[in-house]
Design a protein around this motif. Structure first.
Motif, PDB file in Angstrom:
ATOM      1  N   UNK A 102       0.841  -1.203   0.000  1.00 25.42           N
ATOM      2  CA  UNK A 102       0.000   0.000   0.000  1.00 25.42           C
ATOM      3  C   UNK A 102       0.876   1.253   0.000  1.00 25.42           C
ATOM      4  N   UNK A 103       0.251   2.369  -0.325  1.00 25.56           N
ATOM      5  CA  UNK A 103       0.859   3.689  -0.223  1.00 25.56           C
ATOM      6  C   UNK A 103       0.344   4.348   1.048  1.00 25.56           C
ATOM      7  N   UNK A 104       1.237   4.870   1.861  1.00 21.53           N
ATOM      8  CA  UNK A 104       0.860   5.703   3.007  1.00 21.53           C
ATOM      9  C   UNK A 104       1.274   7.119   2.665  1.00 21.53           C
ATOM     10  N   UNK A 105       0.314   8.051   2.739  1.00 20.61           N
ATOM     11  CA  UNK A 105       0.595   9.408   2.283  1.00 20.61           C
ATOM     12  C   UNK A 105      -0.313  10.417   2.970  1.00 20.61           C
ATOM     13  N   UNK A 106       0.125  11.663   2.961  1.00 17.81           N
ATOM     14  CA  UNK A 106      -0.778  12.769   3.270  1.00 17.81           C
ATOM     15  C   UNK A 106      -1.316  13.250   1.926  1.00 17.81           C
ATOM     16  N   UNK A 107      -1.901  14.421   1.879  1.00 14.09           N
ATOM     17  CA  UNK A 107      -2.384  14.969   0.606  1.00 14.09           C
ATOM     18  C   UNK A 107      -2.339  16.485   0.705  1.00 14.09           C
ATOM     19  N   UNK A 108      -2.598  17.141  -0.405  1.00 14.61           N
ATOM     20  CA  UNK A 108      -2.663  18.610  -0.392  1.00 14.61           C
ATOM     21  C   UNK A 108      -4.024  19.080   0.105  1.00 14.61           C
ATOM     22  N   UNK A 109      -5.076  18.536  -0.484  1.00 15.21           N
ATOM     23  CA  UNK A 109      -6.432  18.943  -0.107  1.00 15.21           C
ATOM     24  C   UNK A 109      -7.426  17.839  -0.391  1.00 15.21           C
ATOM     25  N   UNK A 131       0.214   4.497 -11.574  1.00 11.19           N
ATOM     26  CA  UNK A 131       1.471   3.863 -11.164  1.00 11.19           C
ATOM     27  C   UNK A 131       1.548   3.610  -9.661  1.00 11.19           C
ATOM     28  N   UNK A 132       0.587   4.132  -8.925  1.00 12.05           N
ATOM     29  CA  UNK A 132       0.579   3.964  -7.469  1.00 12.05           C
ATOM     30  C   UNK A 132      -0.006   2.601  -7.108  1.00 12.05           C
ATOM     31  N   UNK A 133       0.304   2.083  -5.909  1.00 14.20           N
ATOM     32  CA  UNK A 133      -0.297   0.821  -5.484  1.00 14.20           C
ATOM     33  C   UNK A 133      -1.828   0.912  -5.494  1.00 14.20           C
ATOM     34  N   UNK A 134      -2.475  -0.220  -5.646  1.00 18.88           N
ATOM     35  CA  UNK A 134      -3.943  -0.261  -5.641  1.00 18.88           C
ATOM     36  C   UNK A 134      -4.487   0.166  -4.289  1.00 18.88           C
ATOM     37  N   UNK A 135      -3.788  -0.183  -3.211  1.00 20.35           N
ATOM     38  CA  UNK A 135      -4.230   0.139  -1.853  1.00 20.35           C
ATOM     39  C   UNK A 135      -3.536   1.410  -1.370  1.00 20.35           C
ATOM     40  N   UNK A 136      -4.340   2.343  -0.853  1.00 17.13           N
ATOM     41  CA  UNK A 136      -3.802   3.635  -0.411  1.00 17.13           C
ATOM     42  C   UNK A 136      -4.413   3.998   0.938  1.00 17.13           C
ATOM     43  N   UNK A 137      -3.574   4.460   1.852  1.00 15.64           N
ATOM     44  CA  UNK A 137      -4.042   5.006   3.133  1.00 15.64           C
ATOM     45  C   UNK A 137      -3.607   6.466   3.178  1.00 15.64           C
ATOM     46  N   UNK A 138      -4.586   7.368   3.344  1.00 15.40           N
ATOM     47  CA  UNK A 138      -4.319   8.811   3.365  1.00 15.40           C
ATOM     48  C   UNK A 138      -4.578   9.354   4.763  1.00 15.40           C
ATOM     49  N   UNK A 139      -3.671  10.189   5.249  1.00 17.07           N
ATOM     50  CA  UNK A 139      -3.875  10.939   6.483  1.00 17.07           C
ATOM     51  C   UNK A 139      -4.123  12.388   6.099  1.00 17.07           C
ATOM     52  N   UNK A 140      -5.241  12.942   6.570  1.00 21.30           N
ATOM     53  CA  UNK A 140      -5.574  14.330   6.243  1.00 21.30           C
ATOM     54  C   UNK A 140      -6.274  14.973   7.431  1.00 21.30           C
ATOM     55  N   UNK A 141      -6.347  16.289   7.401  1.00 18.60           N
ATOM     56  CA  UNK A 141      -7.030  17.065   8.442  1.00 18.60           C
ATOM     57  C   UNK A 141      -8.301  17.678   7.886  1.00 18.60           C
ATOM     58  N   UNK A 142      -9.271  17.926   8.779  1.00 15.97           N
ATOM     59  CA  UNK A 142     -10.524  18.534   8.342  1.00 15.97           C
ATOM     60  C   UNK A 142     -10.297  19.918   7.737  1.00 15.97           C
ATOM     61  N   UNK A 143      -9.240  20.606   8.145  1.00 12.49           N
ATOM     62  CA  UNK A 143      -8.946  21.940   7.613  1.00 12.49           C
ATOM     63  C   UNK A 143      -8.496  21.896   6.155  1.00 12.49           C
TER      64      UNK A 143
END
Length: 200
Positions: A102-109, A131-143
């Motif tokens: 899997x990909x572990x990532x934050x994001x911009x928005x 090109x990214x893995x099929x499984x992704x876990x994103x950490x993001x904030x409500x802001x």
């Protein structure tokens, strides 16, 4: 009381499995709060949403995802040093060369009007969504929730005054289309979990 408490009737809602499908909830109208619009559209796209009130809940929910998918002591793709400790705690090797689980990532928005995740080279380098893995876990904030893509691009311009990131892209589809859908042509569906931390 947060918007998530109102939506889900609890202070710590987790995924669709725990909260029912919400298909009987009416579509949020254009005047609904942005977070409500985002959650509705994100889940409609097939994303798995997990709300977290604090960092301890982020860690717990992350471990639940690992357990659900049997990803402990596996390999993950991660380009952000700030997330390495989360992987280290769970004996997950972060790599950029092998076949990660899997990909572990934050994001911009988080884009409310279409329920998509906006990335840049700061999270995924120069990789395209396919090109990214099929499984992704994103950490993001409500802001990080914005109304539309143009608002997301404006936020990126304000955030990065000098070193403007490249490869700005969105991922919108989180499950395979049940029928032929020309809007998904050329897009590969991702199995995406969003750990959304309340910071407002």
């Amino acid at each position: 009381m947060s918007i998530f408490s109102k939506l889900f009737g609890t202070s710590n809602p987790s995924s669709d499995e725990d909260n029912g499908n919400n298909s009987n909830k009416p579509n949020p109208d254009i005047n609904s709060p942005l977070d409500e619009q985002f959650i509705y559209n994100f889940k409609k796209n097939g994303g798995k949403f997990l709300y977290c009130e604090n960092l301890n809940e982020v860690k717990d929910q992350f471990e639940n995802i690992l357990e659900e998918n049997d990803w402990f002591e596996s390999e993950a793709l991660c380009y952000e040093p700030k997330l390495f400790s989360l992987l280290d705690e769970n004996k997950i090797v972060y790599t950029s060369t092998k076949e990660p689980k899997f990909l572990l990532s934050s994001c911009e928005n988080l884009v409310a009007e279409e329920g998509s995740i906006l990335f840049s080279s700061n999270q995924i380098k120069q990789k395209k969504p396919n090109d990214l893995p099929t499984n992704i876990i994103i950490l993001a904030n409500t802001s990080q929730i914005v109304e539309g893509k143009s608002d997301g691009l404006s936020a990126i311009r304000k955030k990065y005054l000098r070193e403007y990131p490249t490869n700005i892209t969105t991922i919108k589809y989180f499950e395979k289309a049940k029928e032929e859908d020309f809007t998904q042509y050329g897009s590969s569906a991702k199995n995406l979990y969003l750990l959304l931390l309340e910071d407002l």
